[in-house]
Motif scaffolding. Structure first.
Motif, short mmCIF file in Angstrom:
data_model
loop_
_atom_site.label_atom_id
_atom_site.label_comp_id
_atom_site.label_asym_id
_atom_site.label_seq_id
_atom_site.Cartn_x
_atom_site.Cartn_y
_atom_site.Cartn_z
N LEU A 306 0.83 -1.20 0.00
CA LEU A 306 0.00 0.00 0.00
C LEU A 306 0.87 1.26 0.00
N TYR A 307 0.46 2.21 -0.83
CA TYR A 307 1.09 3.53 -0.83
C TYR A 307 0.29 4.43 0.10
N SER A 308 0.94 4.95 1.12
CA SER A 308 0.24 5.81 2.07
C SER A 308 1.22 6.81 2.66
N ASP A 309 0.68 7.89 3.26
CA ASP A 309 1.53 8.86 3.94
C ASP A 309 1.69 8.44 5.39
N ARG A 310 2.60 9.09 6.09
CA ARG A 310 2.92 8.68 7.47
C ARG A 310 1.74 8.88 8.43
N LYS A 311 0.87 9.84 8.12
CA LYS A 311 -0.26 10.11 9.01
C LYS A 311 -1.50 9.30 8.65
N GLY A 312 -1.43 8.55 7.56
CA GLY A 312 -2.56 7.73 7.17
C GLY A 312 -3.71 8.50 6.56
N LEU A 313 -3.44 9.67 6.00
CA LEU A 313 -4.50 10.47 5.39
C LEU A 313 -4.96 9.86 4.06
N VAL A 314 -4.01 9.22 3.34
CA VAL A 314 -4.35 8.56 2.07
C VAL A 314 -3.73 7.17 2.07
N SER A 315 -4.33 6.29 1.30
CA SER A 315 -3.80 4.94 1.16
C SER A 315 -4.29 4.36 -0.17
N PHE A 316 -3.34 3.84 -1.00
CA PHE A 316 -3.68 3.34 -2.32
C PHE A 316 -2.98 2.00 -2.58
N THR A 317 -3.68 1.11 -3.24
CA THR A 317 -2.98 -0.01 -3.86
C THR A 317 -2.27 0.55 -5.09
N GLU A 318 -1.37 -0.23 -5.66
CA GLU A 318 -0.67 0.24 -6.87
C GLU A 318 -1.67 0.50 -7.99
N GLU A 319 -2.62 -0.41 -8.15
CA GLU A 319 -3.62 -0.25 -9.21
C GLU A 319 -4.44 1.02 -9.02
N ARG A 320 -4.83 1.30 -7.76
CA ARG A 320 -5.63 2.50 -7.49
C ARG A 320 -4.79 3.76 -7.68
N LEU A 321 -3.53 3.69 -7.30
CA LEU A 321 -2.65 4.84 -7.46
C LEU A 321 -2.43 5.16 -8.94
N LEU A 322 -2.27 4.13 -9.76
CA LEU A 322 -2.12 4.34 -11.21
C LEU A 322 -3.39 4.92 -11.81
N GLN A 323 -4.52 4.49 -11.31
CA GLN A 323 -5.78 5.05 -11.78
C GLN A 323 -5.88 6.54 -11.41
N GLU A 324 -5.46 6.85 -10.18
CA GLU A 324 -5.46 8.25 -9.73
C GLU A 324 -4.52 9.09 -10.60
N LEU A 325 -3.38 8.52 -10.96
CA LEU A 325 -2.42 9.21 -11.83
C LEU A 325 -3.02 9.48 -13.20
N ALA A 326 -3.73 8.51 -13.75
CA ALA A 326 -4.34 8.68 -15.07
C ALA A 326 -5.40 9.78 -15.05
N GLU A 327 -6.11 9.89 -13.94
CA GLU A 327 -7.20 10.88 -13.85
C GLU A 327 -6.72 12.25 -13.37
N HIS A 328 -5.71 12.26 -12.49
CA HIS A 328 -5.26 13.52 -11.88
C HIS A 328 -3.73 13.58 -11.79
N PRO A 329 -3.03 13.65 -12.91
CA PRO A 329 -1.56 13.68 -12.86
C PRO A 329 -1.03 14.90 -12.12
N GLU A 330 -1.80 15.99 -12.07
CA GLU A 330 -1.35 17.21 -11.40
C GLU A 330 -1.20 17.02 -9.89
N GLN A 331 -1.72 15.91 -9.34
CA GLN A 331 -1.63 15.67 -7.91
C GLN A 331 -0.39 14.87 -7.50
N PHE A 332 0.51 14.64 -8.45
CA PHE A 332 1.73 13.89 -8.17
C PHE A 332 2.94 14.81 -8.34
#
Length: 543
Positions: A306-332
């Protein structure tokens, strides 16, 4: 403009060793600092790897749109047209956007990019264009919201954007109101002395900030005003349009994250084995990527899939993170270790201009370049200068000071000079009186203690008070001597504040506007024209 080479205290031992071509550092980098020997080799590799980077035409199209908005110079558009050609290469470098461009070294870094691109083009006999990254994705607002200029007495004054920004959003996304700009411009108007250049300079700066709603745009327009005619292309790392171009590279960074983490760990191990301190954190579970969530730039970690920040505000599987990248690249966005990979995935970089801290953390990346199918570019130390004004040069001669004296021994030299100005030796005289007092008074105290035990305590208190009064008089005598030599001491403080303000190199504190106001802008062009070697040397220059 004349320059004399003088050693300047540097940042890290690794960067020093790289600049000095010491054996311990060589294995951490692709090329030696003697860049001429590797330039043709680098150019050949870039030709062979052309199809691995973002298509030139797409990049050029983006650069035309962005530079039209903040850097609309004919020479810049010509550079972009040249960059679109198949055989064109790049010299690049970058910096955080700072208030009123920030410290002097930012100007030197931009000048280095232009000068090195011209020199590389001359040596290769093919197009080499200068590109300057604005690291608008960085989120340390307190690091960039201020700058320093001297007042009429030469004392350093801090100019700061009023208003508190408590978030962790990228600097390019932090909105600045006109009232905030006006407050800074009023302070600047007050601090800059009247010169033949002031009216035009203030008009330019006011117009720039009236048309800018964030620090990165204002920074870009100021850099453009100083370097646009040299063809310096600008790009903001936080620009959403650039993010869309970078989306395939971010996808690779995610899909190959495990391999890259191993590569950075190997780099850290090699660096430690060579005996160097760690210049940047290489966390075992670090994904080396940031994700922007609700205005906060969060560093991602990878643990248990899981991809997540230290405070646990976000958490993604690799597949979900790639989907987020495809939809919102400006957030990376990148961190300091993946930014070099991104840079070389979109630009045909012949050489990159770096400060000493940057050279150090690039020492961690060679294995990552290799694993990513890239090759580390030639690293060139940025140009480094201290501007010596005539008055301070005259005072240094008057008091027998060298540049190194000002750098390392200023307080000691000042106290020695003060001591030489007076035949009355303050400390020796007072020490003699204190000793004489003790020799006369102690036997008396011993005698009266025999009369009554309580008199011993009173006597000790009495001695303490008399000693305090003598010490006070000694301090006041020193102060009177300093007041007597007040004009000369202002000379000493002026030298310190000009050359090493706040006990730091001038280029890391002073803002360029003080010198632009005094000398105009021609000296920047002279800096560019006079430089053909990039050996990490520091020069003291007079304008």
């Amino acid at each position: 403009m004349k320059g004399i080479t003088e050693a300047l205290r540097s940042g890290t031992r690794l960067a020093e060793d790289y600049v000095c071509s010491r054996e311990a550092a060589r294995g951490l980098y692709e090329y030696d600092i003697r860049w001429e020997s590797g330039l043709h080799t680098r150019a050949e590799w870039l030709d062979q790897s052309e199809n691995t980077r973002i298509p030139r035409q797409s990049l050029a199209e983006y650069l035309r749109i962005y530079n039209k908005r903040v850097n609309d110079h004919g020479a810049v558009h010509e550079s972009i047209t040249r960059l679109a050609e198949q055989d064109a290469l790049v010299v690049t470098g970058g910096q955080q956007s700072g208030l009123l461009t920030g410290p002097l070294f930012v100007i030197y870094k931009a000048a280095s990019v232009v000068a090195a691109a011209r020199e590389a083009e001359n040596r290769l006999q093919r197009p080499v264009v200068p590109v300057f990254w604005i690291a608008g994705e960085d989120h340390d607002w307190d690091e960039v919201n201020h700058t320093y200029l001297p007042d009429s007495n030469g004392e350093m004054k801090k100019l700061k954007l009023q208003g508190r920004f408590a978030g962790r959003d990228s600097v390019s996304y932090v909105h600045v109101e006109m009232e905030q700009w006006t407050n800074v411009l009023d302070q600047l108007e007050h601090l800059l002395p009247d010169t033949v250049h002031k009216s035009g300079l203030m008009k330019l700066i006011t117009e720039i900030h009236q048309s800018s709603s964030n620090l990165s745009d204002a920074f870009a327009r100021l850099i453009s005003a100083l370097f646009g005619s040299s063809g310096l292309i600008l790009m903001d790392a936080a620009d959403p349009d650039l993010r869309r171009l970078e989306q395939p590279v971010f996808e690779r960074l995610i899909r190959e994250n495990g391999t890259l983490r191993q590569a950075y760990a190997q780099g850290a191990s090699a660096l430690e084995q060579a005996g160097y301190a760690m210049p940047a954190e290489v966390a075992e579970d670090g994904a080396n990527l940031f994700y922007i969530h609700e205005g906060a730039r969060l560093l991602l970690m990878l643990k248990d899939g899981l991809y997540s920040d230290r405070k646990g505000l976000v958490s993604f599987t690799e597949e979900r993170l790639l989907q987020e990248l495809a939809e919102h690249p400006e957030q990376f966005s990148n961190n300091v270790l993946t930014r070099p990979l991104m840079q070389d995935s979109i630009l045909p970089v012949a050489a990159v201009i770096l400060g000493q801290g940057e050279i150090a953390y690039w020492g961690l990346t060679r294995e990552a370049f290799d694993r990513f199918g890239l090759q580390m570019p030639i690293l060139l130390p940025r140009l480094s200068f201290t501007i010596m004004e005539d008055a301070h040069h005259k005072h240094m001669k008057q008091y027998g000071l060298s540049f190194q004296d000002v750098q390392y021994h200023m307080e000691e030299k000042k106290e020695q000079w003060l001591a030489q100005q007076e035949t009355f030796q303050v400390d020796e005289q007072f020490e003699r009186v204190q000793q004489a007092f003790a020799d006369l008074y102690r036997p008396l105290l011993d005698q009266i203690a025999e009369i009554h035990p309580g008199l011993d305590r009173i006597g000790d208190t009495n001695v303490g008070k008399i000693s305090e009064q003598m010490q006070y008089l000694q301090q006041q005598t020193h102060k009177a001597i300093k007041d007597k030599h007040n004009v000369s001491l202002r000379h000493w403080n002026g030298m310190q504040n000009s050359l090493f303000p706040m006990n730091k190199p001038q280029e890391r504190v002073h803002n360029a506007l003080f010198y632009l106001n005094r000398y105009g802008t021609e000296w920047i062009g002279q800096l560019i024209e006079s430089q053909s070697e990039f050996r990490g040397q520091h020069e003291v220059i007079t304008l």
